[in-house]
Design a protein around this motif. Structure first.
Motif, mmCIF file in Angstrom:
data_model
loop_
_atom_site.group_PDB
_atom_site.id
_atom_site.type_symbol
_atom_site.label_atom_id
_atom_site.label_comp_id
_atom_site.label_asym_id
_atom_site.label_seq_id
_atom_site.Cartn_x
_atom_site.Cartn_y
_atom_site.Cartn_z
ATOM 1 N N SER A 1 31.659 54.383 95.150
ATOM 2 C CA SER A 1 30.534 54.193 96.068
ATOM 3 C C SER A 1 30.991 53.474 97.314
ATOM 4 O O SER A 1 30.663 53.876 98.442
ATOM 5 C CB SER A 1 29.443 53.363 95.398
ATOM 6 N N ASP B 1 26.068 60.066 96.625
ATOM 7 C CA ASP B 1 26.545 59.029 95.716
ATOM 8 C C ASP B 1 25.802 59.139 94.395
ATOM 9 O O ASP B 1 24.678 58.667 94.256
ATOM 10 C CB ASP B 1 26.339 57.642 96.330
ATOM 11 N N GLU B 2 26.437 59.766 93.435
ATOM 12 C CA GLU B 2 25.831 59.994 92.118
ATOM 13 C C GLU B 2 24.377 60.459 92.233
ATOM 14 O O GLU B 2 23.466 59.793 91.760
ATOM 15 C CB GLU B 2 25.895 58.710 91.280
HETATM 16 MG MG LIG Z 1 28.621 53.661 92.456
#
Ligand SMILES: [Mg+2]
Ligand SMILES: Nc1ncnc2c1ncn2[C@@H]1O[C@H](COP(=O)(O)OP(=O)(O)OP(=O)(O)O)[C@@H](O)[C@H]1O
Ligand SMILES: Nc1ncnc2c1ncn2[C@@H]1O[C@H](COP(=O)(O)OP(=O)(O)OP(=O)(O)O)[C@@H](O)[C@H]1O
Ligand SMILES: [Mg+2]
Lengths: 262, 314, 335, 404, 262
Positions: free
Chosen positions: A61, A181-182
């Motif tokens: 991240s 991000d995810e």
């Molecule tokens: Mg992360």
């Protein structure tokens, strides 16, 4: 490694010859005394889809957040779409206009309707007229499959729908690069698919995409390249087949065994 | 700047600082009007300057803010039972117009206590207003006489008397006029006596800001006008009959001869306006203070042995 | 449930509760008859006779229509806003917002007037009673709100100097009693600003505003802190500038989150306006004290105070009910 | 925009280090610049105010100094630490501060108890208690505290009976319009008696403790009457002890006696003090009740259920599980209420209690030194507030939950 | 049905002959106008392990919560260990002392240490001396496998550890019956096993247990009987093998297909 060769190498790897759209050179970042990114260097070619994976806390991240200056890096160079990320506010602004981002927790604006969420950027950053922005917004909502939700508030949507709105919101700025991000990890299993479908479709339009995800099916299918992070470094970097079939590092193997077992 | 006088004329209204509630001196009535001795002096000044007794804006002030209000020009004149003292005259930046009411600080106690002398107040609780000369006089006197007492101090006059009447204090101390005025409105006025002893001189009168002499002169002479009218038997009812008077001083007063008004910066008939507005001193007194049972005492014309003495109108 | 069952369950369940019930009943039987007797026996004519004083103080009788006009205008504005709130926009939000902003100078114009002519000047020294209380409260709300927002943003700022100055200001103001702030405004402002003659009511309003703003700032800061970081990040990632992110994304949410606290603050502001009575303004409580001081109404303190308390309580509970409803309404969009 | 910057990738990458951009667009530079400007603006405003103030003071013929603190005050003060009009202004001010501390400290303690009781009562299962407590909170929260103080003073304290016809509870408590008088216990030198008293108390304590334990462990069966018998025996013993002690009492009661105009002796709370205390306690208590209620409600339903499932009684659930957790929610708003109480004590001026603000105000009137006096007043309140916050923050840290 | 015959029937079913420890007879409950339990009748024999499953909202939680009066039932009879549940506070207290309960969200007391959590009941309800309660508490912590955590606070433990403390806390009252309401569903997968292990062990001690759970492995292995709830009724009731192999009702089949598929 000399940066120019790195760039060329990346371009070659992705089977393309143009200049890279993202260039990272020995990027370091500390949180206080904690060294999160320990010299990350890579390049991304225009149109390339890069999936980033790695264990929790490995800095994935943080890495993609430095790309649009949500985090500041302390050493090394980052050049995005030809603009170098420095303290210069103009550059930061220019890069943010070029880069769209989708978060794990959606981060929709709960006080605005879906359509307002999507048109906020165009209206205020690009100073588009309202009608114009709304036409674009509706188009995008159509594209992510929820045109009928335009006047609801985010709180009234399911997680999958919310994430699709978030994608539409980022697309509304017509970015050249999308960071994810995810994007599916806060979703219930039934909803993961609908979001991945939208991303898949987006990938087919030729958009440059960096995706942090553990969805290995998606990675295998869509990614041009997979970066494996561990402890703030890119430990392994390969095309999907090679990555999944023959991981070279111990840590990668361990990680893959856990992930795929799950 | 033109001074306060000019300002009042331009504005068409006098802004007068008064007490927020002191029976007989200044009182807010249910219809929103103000009555009382001090209020009438405000009207007298308005009548002199503007020829209109109603052109007054009353601003109720607390003891603490009265001088600041005067100094900052928030009020044009302060007529709020303010004692003339040396320090105030010199240091506080105000000037005192002639005393309109000669007062002295006294004590009121319940008859049933049988107190006749200050020394009998040993150990008593005494109600008093804070931030006034009254408070200091009390402390001084009792200290001088070696009398031990408990002061019970309030900001608001009203609270002082209420506390006393309800029995919170054994005695209350203040200007005698105030004591009498207040006693008159007690439920049972006859249950209370005002002691003989007077522990201070309390000359009360209008106050103006230091340095505006023209304005101070005007206020001064309005006060004298009320004295003068009483000395010469000029009243609200008969003032018009003096239009053709032979008496040269009265003629100057009513403005048929001389240029008194011009010298003061107001219309020639300003004296007549004052008397028409509120009457002479005796009338003002009788209207406001006599009903409270206040004797004239020292507040009689000098001709009758009192202290009121109008300077010559010439 | 039958009445008996209900009573058993909610009054006499267990010896302790039974004892409490009897204790409460004892208290009620002692207090209620006394209260009723006093209420019936009280000399309420003091209220009736001074109703105008209580309502507007010494505002000239022949100009009272202006107060009525102002009230009517405000009521219409409030109704229109409620209407718009429900989703029907006869006027449109922009017009309403503009009207609200205009209502401030409008109110001053109508109540205070200009020179002679149709709206002769009624100086603020003549405003009083409930009128003054409402003016102070409403003025305090309107003025302290933007000030409070700025202070809150300043305190939350990442710039240490800005946040330091704002924090200092907020903490100092919150650390001292309102009455000292009011005294400051009343007695000190003329000293600090000798060249300006600032109206007495305006000075009181300044004090109230500064005081309320410091408290509001803390409430609003709570709201700002409750906004997840993700909102800032999403706004930044969209390319919104700092001020844009605050104005478009953060503040709307933060303010919404603290509406109850803000209304609570306004309620205490409304009550606290009564302190101006101590600095000699004739607000509702000031008038009450004047009335008590008048020999004609001697000994009627309880009646006057109870009446004033009733008026305050009425307004406060209306405000708090309104805030509860508002809260419920606002909850809707969020599911 | 910086589109020129885009050369070929290689050219771009080979440039060793791109310029950080002109300073006026540089984040850091702008940050510093803005702060400097802000500080300058603040300093400028402060400076202008200061200059104005000097001019204003000059115009009013005042100077800025605190020399008056050493001058004789000359006015009397009704209550507080030892003081005479011949003492200095400084002493008078200290007296005011001590009075403020006294009323605030006592008020905080009492308001906490009242608020706790009323707050818990609002959540009581007893409908009547709930309603009464709700009524209390509604009425007292929604009216101005100043009004309430005036009410307590004028309508309650002053309408108590006069000294000679005081309400009283034996010789211990006298309530009159001159205030409340309490008898006070004075220690005498009789050390043997003290020893006996302490020893007796210890003995009784152990006995009662043992009996309660017995009661706890075997709550049923005939044994449960044992403590009552024990208590009876204990009472008899206590009575005998007391009789013996009275012969050589370790404590004498100083009883207020009417002397001249007033009572003398014992502990005296003047009507002003009592009204102020009552008013502040009742007003703040209503707010604390709401704080407590919110705190209790903030404890998850699961906690109550878990405690009930363990078989804890309603009181135990409250005392052992709910309140300790509610505390951490309660403390921050409770702190504000404490501060509010201390600050509201400045309204003492309306009812004549010589607190910090009241004495300060008199000083201001007598000396005309408004700015130094105001500075002193505000600094005192500020110091008090900060100190209270500090204490409460320390306490808050202690009750905070330990988390990972 | 006559209670005694019901009890015998239950006893016979569980292969035992004593009287039932829990007897429910036509239990009804409403939340306002919503009918949650629509005549639930069943008996549980001493030492029996009963697993309760069924779709969300079917009233499982409500049912086991009525057993120790966390919810009040409005019609029917409930007799627990010979004590009838009525409005009588004495009875409620007695039953609560006999019945331990473990919640989905653990509901540990966050302001008390682990050991204090466990000794709270014995100390305050049973009036045990502190030392005595602590000895027992430590024993129990040992039994659930976390003796070393005694002086930590719940907030410092993992979910699995917390749930084990919750079990120890319930056991500290030495109940004859344990109720579990989805004890593992708030846990991460790795932690589920550790809690199930503790429960399994507990089952082997012969404790009477009622467990609401979707852990079908656990049910199959431990349960003497499975109750299937739907819409406030017991739709099917059987021994595990029979239940899993040959569900009789459509709803049971549907439910099992969803659960096992998962
Ligand atoms: Mg992360
Ligand atoms: N603002 C911050 N301050 C201090 N440390 C931080 C901050 N943000 C992240 N970290 C730490 O930096 C490390 C990397 O965090 P990052 O979020 O990039 O990991 P990640 O690979 O995305 O992990 P995950 O898969 O859990 O999201 C972690 O150890 C994290 O605790
Ligand atoms: N306190 C309450 N007030 C009103 N309705 C309630 C309450 N508690 C539960 N319900 C409702 O009763 C029904 C049964 O709830 P219950 O919690 O017993 O279901 P469950 O079978 O345990 O479901 P899950 O598997 O989701 O825990 C649900 O529809 C629920 O919404
Ligand atoms: Mg459930």
């Amino acid at each position: 490694m000399n940066p120019s060769t790195a760039a060329q190498a990346a371009g070659a790897r992705a089977g393309k010859t143009e200049e890279p759209i993202i260039l990272c050179q020995d990027v370091h970042k500390w949180f206080g005394s904690f060294h999160v990114l320990k010299g990350v260097s890579t390049t991304v070619a225009r149109g390339e889809k890069v999936v980033i994976c790695g264990p929790s806390g490995s800095g994935k991240s943080t890495f993609i957040r430095t790309l649009n200056r949500l985090e500041e890096h302390q050493r090394g160079r980052i050049v995005v779409d030809g603009i170098e990320l420095t303290g210069d506010l103009k550059n930061v602004e220019a890069i943010r206009r070029d880069v769209g981002m989708v978060f794990q927790e959606f981060n929709l604006f709960p006080h605005l309707t879906v359509l307002q969420n999507v048109t906020l950027g165009p209206a205020w950053v690009k100073r588009q007229r309202r009608e114009e922005a709304e036409v674009l917004g509706r188009e995008l909502l159509e594209r992510v499959g929820i045109p009928e939700q335009a006047h609801k508030y985010p709180g009234q949507l399911s997680g999958g729908q919310q994430q699709r709105v978030a994608i539409a919101r980022a697309l509304a700025m017509q970015p050249r690069i999308m960071l994810f991000d995810e994007p599916t990890s806060a979703l219930d299993p039934e909803m993961i698919k609908e979001v991945l479908d939208v991303m898949r479709e987006l990938a087919h339009t030729g958009m440059t995409m960096l995706v942090v995800t553990h969805e290995m099916g998606f990675a295998r299918e869509v990614a041009d390249r997979i970066l494996f992070f561990d402890q703030g470094e890119i430990v392994e970097e390969n095309e999907p087949e090679a990555f999944f079939e023959g991981p070279r590092h111990e840590r990668t193997k361990l990680f893959l065994s856990q992930i795929l077992h799950h | 700047q033109g001074g306060i006088l000019q300002k009042v004329k331009d504005r068409g209204r006098l802004v007068c600082g008064v007490n927020g509630g002191l029976p007989g001196f200044s009182n807010l009535e249910s219809d929103g009007s103000w009555t009382g001795f001090d209020a009438d002096y405000c009207r007298a000044i308005a009548a002199a300057v503007l020829g209109d007794r109603a052109a007054v804006e009353f601003v109720p002030l607390t003891a603490a803010e009265r001088f600041v209000a005067l100094q900052t020009g928030e009020v044009d004149v302060l007529i709020r039972n303010t004692t003339w003292t040396l320090i105030r005259d010199t240091q506080v930046g105000v000037d005192f117009a002639p005393t309109t009411f000669y007062d002295g600080q006294g004590f009121m106690v319940r008859k049933s206590e049988g107190v006749t002398d200050l020394d009998q107040l040993a150990g008593a609780s005494i109600c008093v207003t804070s931030g006034t000369t009254t408070e200091l006089n009390l402390a001084d006197t009792m200290r001088a006489r070696g009398i031990d007492f408990t002061p019970v101090v309030f900001e608001e006059i009203d609270t002082v008397y209420n506390a006393y009447e309800q029995g919170r204090c054994d005695a209350v101390t203040s200007d005698k006029s105030q004591l009498a005025a207040r006693r008159s409105v007690f439920a049972n006025p006859d249950d209370h006596v005002i002691l003989e002893a007077t522990i201070s001189k309390e000359p009360l009168g209008p106050v103006t800001v230091h340095g505006d002499n023209a304005w101070h002169d005007l206020v001064t002479w309005v006060v004298f006008a009320t004295f003068f009218a009483e000395e010469h038997g000029i009243t609200q009812a008969n003032v018009d009959s003096f239009a053709g008077t032979e008496n040269p001083e009265i003629a100057r007063f009513v403005g048929t001869t001389g240029n008194m008004g011009e010298l003061l910066g107001v219309r020639p008939d300003w004296g007549v306006q004052v008397v028409k507005a509120v009457g002479n001193y005796g009338e003002v007194f009788d209207r406001n203070l006599a009903p409270l049972g206040l004797p004239r005492g020292a507040n009689k014309p000098w001709t009758e042995g009192g202290l009121l003495y109008a300077m010559p109108f010439r | 449930m039958t009445a008996v069952a209900w009573a058993r369950k909610s009054l006499f369940d267990g010896p302790f509760n039974t004892a409490l019930t009897f204790l409460s009943l004892g208290l009620l039987t002692w207090a209620v008859p006394r209260l009723v007797r006093w209420t019936l026996g009280a000399r309420w004519e003091v209220v009736a006779a001074n109703l105008r004083l209580f309502a507007v103080g010494t505002y000239p009788a022949d100009q009272l229509w202006r107060v009525g006009l102002e009230l009517a205008a405000l009521a219409a504005l409030i109704l229109a806003s409620l209407w718009a709130w429900r989703g029907n926009h006869p006027l449109g939000r922009r017009v309403l917002v503009a009207l609200w902003v205009l209502s401030v100078p409008g109110t001053v114009l109508v109540l205070r007037g200009v020179g002679d002519g149709a709206l002769p000047m009624v100086r603020t020294t003549q405003w009083g009673g409930l009128l003054l209380t409402l003016v102070l409260a409403a003025g305090g709300i309107v003025l302290s709100f933007p000030f409070g927002v700025l202070l809150a943003l300043g305190r939350q700022s990442r710039l240490p100097v800005v946040s330091g100055v704002c924090t200092l200001f907020i903490e100092v103001v919150r650390g001292v009693p309102l009455i000292t702030v009011l005294f400051m405004a009343q007695v000190m402002v003329p000293v600090f600003l000798p060249d300006f003659r600032i109206d007495k009511v305006v000075r009181a309003l300044m004090g109230i505003t500064v005081f309320t703003a410091a408290y509001l700032a803390e409430d609003i800061r709570g709201g700002l802190q409750s906004i997840p970081r993700g909102q800032y990040e999403a706004a930044a990632a969209l390319g919104l500038s700092g001020p844009q992110a605050v104005a478009l994304v953060i503040l709307p949410q933060a303010l919404r989150a603290v509406i109850p606290a803000i209304v609570g603050q306004f309620i205490s502001l409304f009550k606290d306006t009564s302190l101006v009575a101590v600095i000699g303004l004739q607000d509702l409580l000031g008038i009450a004290r004047s009335v008590i001081a008048n020999p004609r109404w001697l000994g009627l303190q309880p009646e006057v105070y109870v009446f004033a308390a009733g008026v305050y309580a009425l307004f406060c509970s209306v405000l708090s009910r309104a805030s509860q409803r508002l809260e419920r309404r606002l909850g809707v969009g969020e599911r | 925009m910086e589109r020129e910057l885009r050369g070929s990738g290689a050219a771009l990458a080979s440039r060793s280090r791109a310029a950080p951009g002109p300073w006026w667009r540089n984040e850091r530079a702008l940050r510093v610049l803005f702060q400097v400007l802000f500080l300058a603006a603040v300093a400028l405003a402060a400076g202008a105010l200061y200059a104005n103030m000097l001019r204003g003071l000059d115009r009013l013929g005042l100077t800025l100094n605190v020399g008056f603190l050493d001058q004789e005050a000359g006015f009397g003060i009704s209550e507080g630490i030892a003081y005479a009009p011949s003492d200095t202004y400084g002493r008078a001010f200290v007296l005011g501060a001590v009075n403020t501390l006294r009323v605030s400290g006592l008020g905080i303690a009492m308001a906490t108890v009242l608020g706790l009781v009323a707050g818990v009562a609002r959540l009581s299962g007893n409908w009547l208690v709930r309603q009464l407590s709700g009524l209390y909170v509604e009425v007292f929260r929604n009216t101005p505290v100043l009004l309430q103080l005036l009410f307590w003073y004028a309508a309650v304290m002053l309408s108590m009976p006069p000294v000679r016809r005081s309400l009283h509870l034996g010789d211990l408590i006298f309530i009159t319009q001159r205030g409340v008088y309490l008898a006070r216990a004075h220690a005498t030198g009789s050390s043997l008696s003290w020893l006996a008293l302490v020893g007796g108390a210890a003995l009784m304590g152990t006995a009662v403790g043992g009996l309660t334990r017995m009661l706890r462990e075997e709550p049923r069966g005939p044994w449960r009457y044992l403590p009552w018998m024990g208590a009876l025996l204990g009472a008899a013993a206590g009575w005998a002890l007391a009789r013996w002690l009275l012969a050589a009492p370790p404590l004498v009661l100083e009883v207020p006696r009417l002397q001249g105009f007033n009572f003398r002796g014992g502990i005296h709370g003047s009507p002003e003090f009592t009204a102020l205390l009552l008013g502040l306690v009742v007003y703040t208590g209503a707010f604390i009740a709401e704080v407590v209620r919110a705190g209790v409600l903030a404890v998850g339903k699961g906690q109550r259920e878990a405690a009930e499932a363990l078989g804890l009684s309603r009181f135990q659930v409250m005392r052992v599980v709910i309140l300790p957790q509610a505390l951490r929610v309660i403390i921050p708003p409770l702190t504000s209420q404490y501060l509010n109480l201390a600050k509201n004590s400045s309204l003492a001026i309306a009812i004549g209690f010589p607190d910090l603000f009241n004495v300060g105000n008199t000083m201001l009137n007598q000396t005309g030194q408004s700015i130094p006096v105001f500075g002193l007043i505000m600094a005192s309140y500020l110091a008090m507030s900060l100190f209270t916050s500090l204490l409460m923050n320390l306490y808050n840290r202690r009750v905070k939950l330990v988390e990972r």
